[in-house]
Motif scaffolding. Structure first.
Motif, mmCIF file in Angstrom:
data_model
loop_
_atom_site.group_PDB
_atom_site.id
_atom_site.type_symbol
_atom_site.label_atom_id
_atom_site.label_comp_id
_atom_site.label_asym_id
_atom_site.label_seq_id
_atom_site.Cartn_x
_atom_site.Cartn_y
_atom_site.Cartn_z
ATOM 1 N N UNK A 50 0.816 -1.214 0.000
ATOM 2 C CA UNK A 50 0.000 0.000 0.000
ATOM 3 C C UNK A 50 0.846 1.259 0.000
ATOM 4 N N UNK A 51 1.916 1.244 0.799
ATOM 5 C CA UNK A 51 2.773 2.422 0.874
ATOM 6 C C UNK A 51 3.392 2.703 -0.493
ATOM 7 N N UNK A 52 3.765 1.637 -1.219
ATOM 8 C CA UNK A 52 4.343 1.827 -2.553
ATOM 9 C C UNK A 52 3.357 2.592 -3.437
ATOM 10 N N UNK A 53 2.052 2.258 -3.314
ATOM 11 C CA UNK A 53 1.032 2.962 -4.101
ATOM 12 C C UNK A 53 0.902 4.420 -3.631
ATOM 13 N N UNK A 54 0.844 4.594 -2.323
ATOM 14 C CA UNK A 54 0.706 5.944 -1.763
ATOM 15 C C UNK A 54 1.856 6.850 -2.191
ATOM 16 N N UNK A 55 3.073 6.302 -2.157
ATOM 17 C CA UNK A 55 4.240 7.098 -2.522
ATOM 18 C C UNK A 55 4.258 7.432 -4.011
ATOM 19 N N UNK A 56 3.774 6.499 -4.846
ATOM 20 C CA UNK A 56 3.711 6.788 -6.285
ATOM 21 C C UNK A 56 2.768 7.967 -6.536
ATOM 22 N N UNK A 57 1.613 7.947 -5.846
ATOM 23 C CA UNK A 57 0.648 9.042 -6.027
ATOM 24 C C UNK A 57 1.252 10.365 -5.546
ATOM 25 N N UNK A 58 1.831 10.342 -4.345
ATOM 26 C CA UNK A 58 2.365 11.579 -3.767
ATOM 27 C C UNK A 58 3.480 12.147 -4.636
ATOM 28 N N UNK A 59 4.377 11.271 -5.120
ATOM 29 C CA UNK A 59 5.494 11.766 -5.932
ATOM 30 C C UNK A 59 4.973 12.350 -7.245
ATOM 31 N N UNK A 60 3.976 11.679 -7.855
ATOM 32 C CA UNK A 60 3.516 12.173 -9.150
ATOM 33 C C UNK A 60 2.756 13.485 -8.996
ATOM 34 N N UNK A 61 1.989 13.668 -7.911
ATOM 35 C CA UNK A 61 1.289 14.959 -7.795
ATOM 36 C C UNK A 61 2.287 16.075 -7.513
ATOM 37 N N UNK A 62 3.409 15.737 -6.848
ATOM 38 C CA UNK A 62 4.426 16.775 -6.656
ATOM 39 C C UNK A 62 5.110 17.128 -7.974
ATOM 40 N N UNK A 63 5.357 16.128 -8.828
ATOM 41 C CA UNK A 63 5.955 16.429 -10.137
ATOM 42 C C UNK A 63 4.998 17.278 -10.976
ATOM 43 N N UNK A 64 3.713 16.919 -10.918
ATOM 44 C CA UNK A 64 2.721 17.706 -11.662
ATOM 45 C C UNK A 64 2.663 19.133 -11.143
ATOM 46 N N UNK B 136 -5.817 7.786 -8.274
ATOM 47 C CA UNK B 136 -4.803 8.766 -7.858
ATOM 48 C C UNK B 136 -5.308 9.732 -6.788
ATOM 49 N N UNK B 137 -5.882 9.197 -5.700
ATOM 50 C CA UNK B 137 -6.472 10.090 -4.694
ATOM 51 C C UNK B 137 -5.632 10.063 -3.427
ATOM 52 N N UNK B 138 -4.862 11.119 -3.222
ATOM 53 C CA UNK B 138 -3.903 11.166 -2.126
ATOM 54 C C UNK B 138 -4.550 10.927 -0.754
ATOM 55 N N UNK B 139 -5.557 11.732 -0.411
ATOM 56 C CA UNK B 139 -6.112 11.615 0.941
ATOM 57 C C UNK B 139 -6.814 10.293 1.197
ATOM 58 N N UNK B 140 -7.503 9.783 0.186
ATOM 59 C CA UNK B 140 -8.208 8.508 0.367
ATOM 60 C C UNK B 140 -7.205 7.393 0.640
ATOM 61 N N UNK B 141 -6.152 7.354 -0.183
ATOM 62 C CA UNK B 141 -5.180 6.268 -0.053
ATOM 63 C C UNK B 141 -4.413 6.388 1.261
ATOM 64 N N UNK B 142 -4.031 7.613 1.617
ATOM 65 C CA UNK B 142 -3.330 7.833 2.887
ATOM 66 C C UNK B 142 -4.233 7.432 4.055
ATOM 67 N N UNK B 143 -5.520 7.734 3.944
ATOM 68 C CA UNK B 143 -6.473 7.359 4.999
ATOM 69 C C UNK B 143 -6.586 5.855 5.162
ATOM 70 N N UNK B 144 -6.665 5.150 4.033
ATOM 71 C CA UNK B 144 -6.758 3.684 4.088
ATOM 72 C C UNK B 144 -5.492 3.107 4.725
ATOM 73 N N UNK B 145 -4.332 3.607 4.289
ATOM 74 C CA UNK B 145 -3.067 3.104 4.830
ATOM 75 C C UNK B 145 -2.949 3.380 6.321
ATOM 76 N N UNK B 146 -3.343 4.589 6.717
ATOM 77 C CA UNK B 146 -3.263 4.947 8.134
ATOM 78 C C UNK B 146 -4.137 4.027 8.962
#
Length: 495
Positions: free
Chosen positions: A145-159, A417-427
């Motif tokens: 899950x963290x691998x997915x969360x980090x992919x989303x976070x990194x890509x939104x920062x690049x965008x 690609x939903x940062x808060x949803x994925x972070x919430x699930x992981x948390x």
């Protein structure tokens, strides 16, 4: 399976710390017990040299990560009263269960008992059997899950870097809509390359870079928030958070639950607590030093989180973006935002590997055990490198499996690609089992706390209360995914 989990677990790090010297210098000398020489401890491992300060530094850098970016949004869902209160409660529960976990570092006698080097070793020593397997499964799922969360976070920062430069050039006239997919694919390609580097998570400077990067972007976020508050001349936000009208009543409930998951994600570090404790020298007993370090680090982290979360909420109020640095609350100075987002990307490229390496190692061990004679799995092809370098050992199974893993995490990130949803699930998913349930169970087993005694009842109540919070946070986050999918069409929508 149990054995594998343990052996890998020594490279199990929550964020990016390579504390375990014994893995680097795999040492098992026959040193007689309790005759510690100058370089070795009573169990033949290298002498531990850590103290209160090193342990605190490890905890602080391990806890402060990308979770800090969602805190302003989380407080925005809960408001000025419930938001900070929820953060205090989480920090208190995590402090308390950390002290329980610190007591499980040695089995039996707290001074001379057998040392457990990793979280899984502690679970095996105190609970054993089926629970070890469950714990392993939860950990590996969490890593996935963290691998997915980090992919989303990194890509939104690049965008965000691309968009902020585009806004700047067009004088904010062009809405600059871009798709996140190319950025996710770029991140995936980088991770495929890095995943082929052997022992990438053991590189000593990686921790330092990660720590510097997380402090860079957190501090920039904090500073921009404070500057914005001064510019507005007042604190934004409300006592009860985002108002009904902006969101429907049911959405308000779901989003409040999801906010709890986001806060839990920002705090989670119990997975590496035992490994940090294993770097501390004794006497005094490691658990004493560790408890002091825990109080100190959690106080520092909570203060920092309160500042970042509250500054962000005070700056934007109910419109606080889901990710403080990419939600375009801040436009200028655009170069400073670019630096912060670049720091996020650099941090996450390394953190992704640190998280995934234990999972890679686990699957590879399992495969070589299952098919010991398979050419595909065991054969190492030596590829000569320019003189002065050892030849690179290419293993086809590793090449195929790690690449496939990265591709799967990238595709899932592109679909959701939903940062808060994925972070919430992981948390939510990591919080209850790994931060509350296992530490409490191990402590009860270790201290042989009698059933139905007051102490036992209190611990069980804590455990069930946290379970309810985790389930609510998971439900809220899943509801968030469903809600977002109504608007977002994978591979078509641009931001």
């Amino acid at each position: 399976m149990g054995e594998n989990v343990a052996s890998n677990n020594s490279s199990y790090h929550h964020h990016h710390h390579h504390y375990n010297l014994h893995q680097v210098f795999d040492i098992s000398l026959d040193v007689p017990p309790h005759n510690p020489s100058k370089c070795f401890d009573d169990d033949g491992r290298l002498k531990r040299t850590g103290n209160f300060w090193t342990a605190s530094a490890h905890i602080i850098t391990a806890v402060i990560g990308s979770g800090v970016l969602s805190l302003a949004w989380a407080i925005g869902q809960l408001g000025w009263i419930a938001g900070p209160a929820a953060m205090f409660l989480f920090s208190f529960v995590i402090y308390y269960t950390s002290t329980l976990l610190a007591d499980c570092y040695r089995s039996g006698d707290p001074v001379n008992g057998k040392r457990n080097y990793t979280y899984m070793d502690a679970v095996r020593a105190n609970l054993g059997g089926f629970k070890v397997k469950t714990c392993g499964l939860i950990q590996y799922l969490n890593l996935f899950g963290v691998a997915i969360g980090y992919t989303i976070a990194a890509s939104i920062s690049m965008m965000a870097i691309k968009r902020s430069n585009c806004f700047h050039e067009s004088g904010r006239k062009n809405p600059c809509h871009i798709s996140s997919n190319p950025y996710m694919i770029a991140f995936g390609i980088a991770e495929i390359l890095f995943s082929q580097i052997p022992d990438f998570d053991q590189i000593w400077w990686l921790s330092i870079v990660a720590a510097v990067m997380s402090f860079t972007y957190s501090t920039i976020g904090l500073a921009l928030g404070i500057v914005q508050v001064i510019a507005n001349g007042s604190f934004q936000g409300s006592l009860t958070g985002i108002s009904i009208g902006v969101v429907t009543e049911t959405q308000k409930i779901w989003r409040s639950f999801q906010a709890l998951g986001n806060i839990a994600f920002a705090y989670s570090y119990s997975l590496i607590l035992i490994e940090i404790q294993d770097t501390i020298k004794s006497p005094p007993s490691e658990s004493k030093t560790m408890k002091k370090a825990t109080v100190f680090s959690i106080a520092v982290t909570t203060t920092f989180y309160m500042l970042c979360g509250c500054a962000g909420y005070a700056a934007f109020g109910d419109l606080a973006p889901g990710n403080l640095l990419t939600g375009f609350g801040f436009y200028n100075p655009f170069w400073l935002l670019d630096i912060a987002n670049a720091a996020v990307v650099i941090h996450l490229v390394g953190a992704y590997q640190v998280y995934c390496q234990p999972l890679f190692a686990f699957i590879e061990k399992w495969a070589s055990k299952t098919w010991p004679d398979g050419e595909f799995i065991s054969k190492e092809i030596e590829i000569p490198l320019p003189s002065g370098y050892k030849p690179y050992k290419l293993n086809l199974f590793r090449l195929v499996w790690r690449t496939a893993f990265v591709i799967v995490t990238t595709i899932i990130s592109m679909l959701l690609p939903f940062f808060n949803d994925v972070v919430g699930i992981l948390g939510a998913f990591g919080f209850w089992p790994l931060t509350v349930y296992f530490p409490v169970e191990m402590y009860i087993a270790q201290k042989k706390i009698p059933k139905w005694s007051t102490r036992w009842l209190c611990l069980q109540m804590l455990c069930y209360a946290c379970l309810v919070v985790s389930v609510a946070a998971a439900a809220g986050s899943i509801a968030g995914v469903v809600q977002d999918l109504k608007v977002y069409k994978p591979f078509k929508t641009t931001y």
